[in-house]
Design a protein around this motif. Sequence first.
Motif: not given
Length: 247
Positions: A34-38, A119-124, A205-214
């Motif tokens: 999961y981490f690797g793909a993220f 919780f990090l924003p996508e702009s981080a 899930f990254c394609n759907i939730f972006l960073g919150k998929a983690i």
Amino acid sequence: MEKKAVQTVESTKDDFLECERWRVFILMMFVGGYFGAFTYSIRGNVFCNAQTGNFVLMAMALGNQEWLHALYFVIPISAYCLGAFISEIAGSQIKRLHLFRWDTLLVLIEIVVVVFLGFLPESAPVQITQVLINLICSMQYNTFRQAQGVPMATTFCTNHIRQVGIAICKAIRHPAQKSSYFHRMWIHLGMLTVFVAGGVLSTYFCNIFLGKAIWLSLIPLLILFIDLLYADLKTEKGRLDQIPRGH
């Protein structure tokens, strides 16, 4: 010697600590995938589970005379080295407290890191995620080494592929023990399957939730933490000084 080694692993399986059980390593393999793909899909196209890929990319950048780009890979590589350093020191220090194992604390640290990253924003800056994932993957790799006597790596697949080849070869060379070697082969194939499953779900899930998929990786991590903490406080309270095999 071959036969004796196989019998030893199987005859002492009830003596293994909870942190050495198959179920623990299956969940850790899923988290590793999961981490690797993220990190690769949405956090800078950098491999954080292991560092061979980053060394290759750095070498390619140097070959193309892209000096700054090559220097960039020093960040994840250094973070991975630091993770191994921290886990070696922390493991011995935590043991002196006689409260719980380093393995249990590490899973808690991973949970805290995953919550923070979600919780990090996508702009981080992606380097924040890369450094933290490198740290926890390095500590995970250095901490969880053997599953019931069988060498394991929970953050990458190379060792499992190697072990599959070895098991097949030994099963052919030692037909009287082929059932034991085939058993190990299926164990490693199972670990590879779980790792891939983690990567597949992470990508989806990254394609759907972006960073919150983690945050979805919290499910196996929380199961692991409860399991290991219960063992430390209840079922294995008197075995906190016992060192997991492989250390």
